[in-house]
Scaffold this active site. Structure first.
Site, PDB file in Angstrom:
ATOM      1  CB  CYS A 162      -3.114   2.482  -1.841  1.00  0.00           C
ATOM      2  SG  CYS A 162      -3.516   0.780  -1.506  1.00  0.00           S
ATOM      3  CD  GLU A 221      -6.684   1.931  -9.340  1.00  0.00           C
ATOM      4  OE1 GLU A 221      -5.533   1.623  -8.955  1.00  0.00           O
ATOM      5  OE2 GLU A 221      -7.660   2.046  -8.556  1.00  0.00           O
ATOM      6  CD  GLU A 269     -28.312  18.676  -5.858  1.00  0.00           C
ATOM      7  OE1 GLU A 269     -29.388  19.007  -5.317  1.00  0.00           O
ATOM      8  OE2 GLU A 269     -27.587  19.489  -6.475  1.00  0.00           O
ATOM      9  CE  LYS A 326      -4.520   4.017  -6.658  1.00  0.00           C
ATOM     10  NZ  LYS A 326      -4.991   2.665  -6.554  1.00  0.00           N
ATOM     11  CE1 TYR A 364     -10.566  -1.959  -7.025  1.00  0.00           C
ATOM     12  CE2 TYR A 364     -10.771  -4.267  -7.633  1.00  0.00           C
ATOM     13  CZ  TYR A 364     -11.196  -3.183  -6.891  1.00  0.00           C
ATOM     14  OH  TYR A 364     -12.239  -3.311  -6.024  1.00  0.00           O
ATOM     15  CB  CYS A 405      -0.939  -0.007   1.213  1.00  0.00           C
ATOM     16  SG  CYS A 405      -1.836   1.533   1.401  1.00  0.00           S
TER      17      CYS A 405
END
Ligand code: NDP
Length: 446
Positions: A48, A182, A440, A51, A178, A43
């Protein structure tokens, strides 16, 4: 054999291992942790965090051009890969220090070397010293899967991509999950000509079909070339380029090739055979709901168990392990309704059942919307935001929520709370909108 006996010895200093060590040490237990590479794990060091920093860097390209519609004028901006890489590396170094300090200040003894299982109640370090441990926690994570094709070594994986010395002009990415998607978005944003090659019909298998369709469409319109139904056969070096041969006879030349074909549990050389550890079909460590392996004194958390290979899951499982084993509170891991994001451009946020899954198990009402965010008129950006809610017709409960577009990851984190609490569509209808926002739409869908 060293005289010391640890209450807990953790093998692997990533998100799961560090959290378990720290929590156990904070209970006053004697804890050791061994990490052969860098503290922080995938990570922090090569996943993560770097990245996401790349995502930020890549996003500026569009922001510069979009700002013109709001009156800004810029002389042609330029990007320095070297400058960015240096900043990214410094930040990773800083975070690694943070991890080290967190462990040290909690009293965890850090061993900067490889450790393997020596017996059910001992580990052996690379320097040959054996330590006794009442409990051993395996947290060595995962590693990029291999393809076993000719020339595979010419390609890079997500392990190497953060250390590239220059920004490739052309990049071929193999995979449609993923990591492939990405990095396709990131490098496309940075100006690299990206070709993504996927063996299936449509990228992001396992996600809701509308999400896959929307990401595929916008990534293409952003400039990523996507080739579906295409398998890689081999990679060759041809002068300064890498030539990739595909099953359909096509050949693709590029400066770099990224293999992003999944990850596998990092179990090799861990000494599992010394304790007859049971593995899953995919070769991961088999654990029960309390993270216990087939050996009573050995537990495992995170990607090495190949369940939900996500940092927050590893962290939560580590905390559940400490509660169960050291605090006398049997705490199973809760893997129900895990929200997740894919940091593609456009970004994906998702939680709960896909439409296919919902319809297979419930009478389902589907609410969806595709709209242009307010700012896009002035920025002349064509990209739209997509949102979908799946609601059980009988109970009115929200079964799934899926988004593609700006802010999807942030919105889905908060929506994850609502769905975890069992929110009904009527609860969303009863919630006042915040105007003007993207989110919203989720409380005004009809
Ligand atoms: P994924 O499992 O997500 O995707 C692997 C891709 O490789 C799939 O498209 C798969 O195709 C393809 N593939 C597998 N084997 C082959 C093969 N032999 N030849 C060609 N293609 C192949 O893995 P990733 O490596 O992208 O990521 C690993 C995990 O890391 C993720 O599942 C996720 O858990 C985690 N992660 C999470 C992130 C986040 O939270 N944002 C970011 C990055 C990683 P097919 O679909 O046909 O099986």
């Amino acid at each position: 054999m060293a005289d010391d006996e640890f209450d807990l010895f953790v093998i692997g200093g990533g998100s799961g291992g560090v959290r378990a060590s720290r929590l156990a040490a904070n209970l006053g237990l004697k804890v050791g942790i061994a990490e052969e590479f860098r503290l922080g794990g995938t990570c922090v060091i090569r996943g993560c965090i770097p990245k996401k920093l790349m995502v930020f860097a890549s996003d500026y390209a569009n922001k510069f051009s979009e700002s013109e519609g709001f009156g800004w004028q810029l002389k042609s901006p330029s990007f320095s890969w070297v400058k960015f890489s240096n900043s990214m590396r410094s930040e990773i170094d800083r975070l690694e220090d943070v991890y080290k300090n967190i462990l040290s200040s909690s009293g965890v003894e850090i061993f900067k070397q490889k450790a393997t299982i020596h017996s059910k109640s001992s580990v052996i370090l690379d320097d040959g010293v054996i330590y006794k441990a009442k409990y051993i926690l395996l947290a060595t994570g995962g590693t990029p899967s291999k393809l076993k094709i000719k020339g595979e070594k010419l390609a890079i994986t997500s392990n190497e991509i953060f250390a590239l010395r220059s920004l490739p002009k052309t990049l071929t990415i193999i995979g449609g999950g993923y990591i492939a998607c990405e990095f396709a978005s990131i490098f496309n944003g940075l100006g690299t000509k990206v070709t993504l090659v996927y063996r299936g019909e449509m990228i992001l298998r396992g996600f809701d079909h509308d999400i896959r369709d929307q990401v595929d469409r916008v990534m293409r319109s952003n400039g990523v070339v996507i080739k579906n139904n295409t398998e890689i056969i081999s990679i060759d070096k041809v002068e300064d380029s890498l030539a990739v041969d595909f099953s359909n006879g096509d050949k693709q030349f590029s400066e770099q090739v990224l293999l992003a074909v999944g990850r596998q549990a990092r179990t090799e050389g861990l000494g599992l055979d010394r304790v007859n550890m049971c593995l899953t079909k995919s070769g991961a460590i088999q654990v029960d709901e309390f993270q216990k392996t087939s050996v009573a004194s050995i537990y495992a958390v995170g990607d090495i168990t190949d369940r939900f290979n996500l940092t927050p899951v590893a962290i939560r499982d580590a905390a559940a392990f400490v509660k169960t084993v050291f605090e006398g509170e049997r705490t199973p891991s809760d893997h129900h309704l895990i929200p997740t994001a894919v940091f593609t451009r456009p970004e994906v946020g998702t939680v709960g059942l896909t439409e296919e899954e919902a319809k297979a198990s419930h009478r389902t009402k589907t609410f969806k919307t595709l709209f242009s965010p307010m700012g896009n008129r002035l920025s002349k950006k064509a990209e739209k935001v997509f949102m979908k809610l799946l609601v059980c017709s009988d109970s009115d409960k929200v079964l799934g929520c899926h988004m593609v577009g700006e802010g999807a990851s942030e919105i889905i984190q908060v929506f994850g709370i609502a769905i975890k609490m069992g929110a009904k569509k009527s609860d969303l209808d009863a919630t006042c909108a915040v105007h003007p926002t993207l989110a919203e739409e989720l409380v005004t869908l009809s």
